[in-house]
Enzyme design. Structure first.
Site, mmCIF file in Angstrom:
data_model
loop_
_atom_site.group_PDB
_atom_site.id
_atom_site.type_symbol
_atom_site.label_atom_id
_atom_site.label_comp_id
_atom_site.label_asym_id
_atom_site.label_seq_id
_atom_site.Cartn_x
_atom_site.Cartn_y
_atom_site.Cartn_z
ATOM 1 N N HIS A 40 0.818 -1.213 0.000
ATOM 2 C CA HIS A 40 0.000 0.000 0.000
ATOM 3 C C HIS A 40 0.855 1.269 0.000
ATOM 4 O O HIS A 40 1.183 1.803 1.048
ATOM 5 C CB HIS A 40 -0.911 -0.035 1.232
ATOM 6 C CG HIS A 40 -1.951 1.036 1.246
ATOM 7 N ND1 HIS A 40 -3.009 1.025 2.117
ATOM 8 C CD2 HIS A 40 -2.102 2.157 0.517
ATOM 9 C CE1 HIS A 40 -3.766 2.092 1.915
ATOM 10 N NE2 HIS A 40 -3.230 2.801 0.958
ATOM 11 N N HIS A 70 1.646 5.180 -2.197
ATOM 12 C CA HIS A 70 1.220 6.195 -3.173
ATOM 13 C C HIS A 70 2.474 6.951 -3.606
ATOM 14 O O HIS A 70 2.887 7.885 -2.932
ATOM 15 C CB HIS A 70 0.235 7.177 -2.546
ATOM 16 C CG HIS A 70 -1.004 6.537 -1.993
ATOM 17 N ND1 HIS A 70 -2.185 6.472 -2.708
ATOM 18 C CD2 HIS A 70 -1.257 5.936 -0.804
ATOM 19 C CE1 HIS A 70 -3.113 5.858 -1.970
ATOM 20 N NE2 HIS A 70 -2.575 5.524 -0.818
ATOM 21 N N ARG A 114 2.757 8.659 -6.302
ATOM 22 C CA ARG A 114 2.333 9.947 -6.876
ATOM 23 C C ARG A 114 2.628 10.170 -8.355
ATOM 24 O O ARG A 114 2.543 11.315 -8.817
ATOM 25 C CB ARG A 114 2.937 11.108 -6.076
ATOM 26 C CG ARG A 114 2.626 11.093 -4.573
ATOM 27 C CD ARG A 114 1.150 11.126 -4.298
ATOM 28 N NE ARG A 114 0.852 11.440 -2.890
ATOM 29 C CZ ARG A 114 -0.306 11.144 -2.309
ATOM 30 N NH1 ARG A 114 -1.254 10.525 -3.001
ATOM 31 N NH2 ARG A 114 -0.530 11.462 -1.054
ATOM 32 N N HIS A 126 -10.816 0.791 0.488
ATOM 33 C CA HIS A 126 -10.738 1.900 1.456
ATOM 34 C C HIS A 126 -12.153 2.058 1.994
ATOM 35 O O HIS A 126 -13.030 2.569 1.308
ATOM 36 C CB HIS A 126 -10.258 3.182 0.758
ATOM 37 C CG HIS A 126 -10.199 4.374 1.666
ATOM 38 N ND1 HIS A 126 -9.126 5.228 1.714
ATOM 39 C CD2 HIS A 126 -11.075 4.857 2.582
ATOM 40 C CE1 HIS A 126 -9.346 6.186 2.612
ATOM 41 N NE2 HIS A 126 -10.534 5.991 3.140
ATOM 42 N N HIS A 175 -5.944 -0.328 5.710
ATOM 43 C CA HIS A 175 -5.869 0.565 6.882
ATOM 44 C C HIS A 175 -7.077 0.543 7.825
ATOM 45 O O HIS A 175 -7.694 1.572 8.064
ATOM 46 C CB HIS A 175 -5.562 2.006 6.466
ATOM 47 C CG HIS A 175 -6.385 2.555 5.333
ATOM 48 N ND1 HIS A 175 -7.744 2.452 5.268
ATOM 49 C CD2 HIS A 175 -5.995 3.230 4.215
ATOM 50 C CE1 HIS A 175 -8.161 3.036 4.166
ATOM 51 N NE2 HIS A 175 -7.129 3.515 3.513
ATOM 52 N N ASP A 221 0.757 2.716 3.742
ATOM 53 C CA ASP A 221 -0.082 3.785 3.197
ATOM 54 C C ASP A 221 0.760 5.056 3.055
ATOM 55 O O ASP A 221 0.321 6.154 3.397
ATOM 56 C CB ASP A 221 -1.326 4.032 4.065
ATOM 57 C CG ASP A 221 -2.379 4.852 3.319
ATOM 58 O OD1 ASP A 221 -2.152 5.183 2.137
ATOM 59 O OD2 ASP A 221 -3.413 5.173 3.926
HETATM 60 ZN ZN LIG Z 1 -3.787 4.729 0.744
#
Ligand SMILES: [Zn+2]
Length: 435
Positions: free
Chosen positions: A61, A63, A65, A180, A236, A309
């Protein structure tokens, strides 16, 4: 004739089924070729001085970008951050600009990031309310990600019928659905309320996105999953209510797994007083009771994975007022140090750490030849020293955003060396100077 390996890790203590045994490891062509008590010969030999050797961590998990938000993070920085944190494989989320919601966009992203990535990677595909045809066609995605509550980017699946169709397609394709789980309408309702009350601070974030919003979304997703029978992975999970619903469902149903994040395990809503927006993420930091329930779930096996995350934003973006500031914190470089500290303090066993950060993500996301230290497996390895010490310093971070909610935390345990496909990761010079 003795065989010579490209690299030999001498006197290491590889973990196997929660136990450590003194072994010499022979590595060639990026693979583990020998695990033995016998002496091995190599072009390069590293004496591990009886330190613990773990499989490289798999963070399902992140990000990073790209495309579209590379001012926050990019793959050169993000994958260096991963390796600095002992993470040798990352699975990247689809909420970029544009989001990875078509087969072509996913392939374009793969081509773009391949050149920059310094560690192994996979990509999650993004579900929308109407990209079912693309989901049917997509290949090689780590999972299909569903945002039931809005966060960074525009991805959001609002209707039950869309959820059901996504789950059905995933079932047919034997694809994991990552979720999510926060109910968008409850989040909207409560956010408007705290806006009216002018509660303009991150300490109200838990009120804006309450435990109830997490629970209702998890329950909804589980009800549909019971019908469709697909694999579902809750990202999460942050509350006592959420974890208890999942724990019950896991006992009755099948194909259900979940993740916890380091920030929910090591911080609570009380920390938002000092952290402000640097402690603002979705789902929010919760109460001490929630944190306690999460730790219990980590130790009793309800939590399957720990994922960072890792969701960086710039300091300037975080310095905006609460309502304007984006949600998300970086985590790649701090997850393993935090967990090693928990092991050193006997809050967690090393066996559970390796299950949640290596073995389970490899199994859940079908990543072959990773997650264990075995002959023939990829030589993605982390050498750790539980007697060492780590201090989290922003100025030493590899992530492009260069801040951490754990700034100045002093932790027991230390990442000594990280190998990806048998190649040693070179730390930055400043960090080396501290060793
Ligand atoms: Zn996330």
């Amino acid at each position: 004739m003795n065989k010579t390996f490209e690299l030999v890790l001498k006197n290491s203590l590889p973990i196997r089924k929660g136990q450590f045994f003194k072994r010499n490891i022979g590595i060639s062509n990026g693979k583990i070729m020998a695990i033995t008590e016998e002496e091995l010969f190599g072009d390069k030999v590293i004496d591990c001085k009886q330190k613990m050797l773990l499989p490289g961590l798999i963070d399902s998990h992140v990000h990073l970008r790209v495309p579209g938000m590379s001012h926050k993070e990019d793959w050169a920085h993000g994958t260096r951050a991963a390796l600095a944190g002992g993470i040798t494989t990352v699975l990247d989320m689809p909420n970029t600009l544009p989001p990875a919601t078509t087969r072509q966009l996913l392939e374009e992203k793969r081509e773009a990031v391949k050149k920059e990535a310094l560690c192994n990677f996979g990509l999650h595909f993004g579900a929308t309310n109407d990209n079912f045809a693309e989901l049917k066609r997509v290949e090689g995605a780590a999972s299909v990600k569903v945002f039931m509550g809005s966060s960074t980017g525009s991805l959001l699946v609002r209707s039950e019928s869309a959820l059901k169709r996504i789950f059905e397609i995933a079932k047919k394709k034997n694809m994991v659905v990552t979720v999510h789980a926060e109910d968008e309408e409850i989040v909207q309702l409560n956010t408007n309320k705290i806006k009216q009350e002018n509660k303009n601070h991150a300490k109200y974030h838990n009120e804006a996105r309450p435990a109830f919003a997490e629970r209702i979304a998890i329950e909804k997703a589980l009800m549909i999953q019971k019908e469709t029978g697909n694999k579902i992975h809750f990202l999460h999970v942050s509350t006592e209510e959420g974890i208890s619903v999942i724990s019950d469902a896991k006992k009755q149903g099948s194909g259900i797994t979940c993740e916890a994040t380091p920030h929910h395990l090591f911080l609570t809503e009380e920390d938002t007083e000092a952290l402000g927006n640097f402690g603002k993420m979705n789902p929010p930091l919760r109460t001490r009771e929630d944190q306690k329930a999460l730790w219990k779930a980590v130790n009793n096996g309800t939590v399957d994975c720990i994922g960072t995350d890792h969701a960086p934003h710039t300091i300037e973006e975080k310095e905006k007022d609460y309502f304007e500031a984006p949600s998300g914190v970086p985590g790649l470089e701090t997850m393993l140090p935090l967990l090693l500290d928990a092991v050193a303090k006997e809050k967690l066993t090393m066996a559970r750490l390796v299950e949640m950060c290596c073995e389970n993500p490899a199994r859940i996301f079908s990543i072959s030849e990773k997650g264990l230290i075995l002959n023939g497996f990829d030589a993605d390895l982390v050498l750790v020293d539980l007697a060492g010490e780590t201090i989290i310093l922003n100025e030493l971070l590899e992530t492009k955003c260069r801040w951490s909610p754990f700034y100045k935390w002093k932790l027991k345990g230390k990442i000594e060396k990280v190998f990806v496909s048998g190649k040693e990761f070179e730390k930055n010079k400043k960090k080396e100077a501290l060793d």
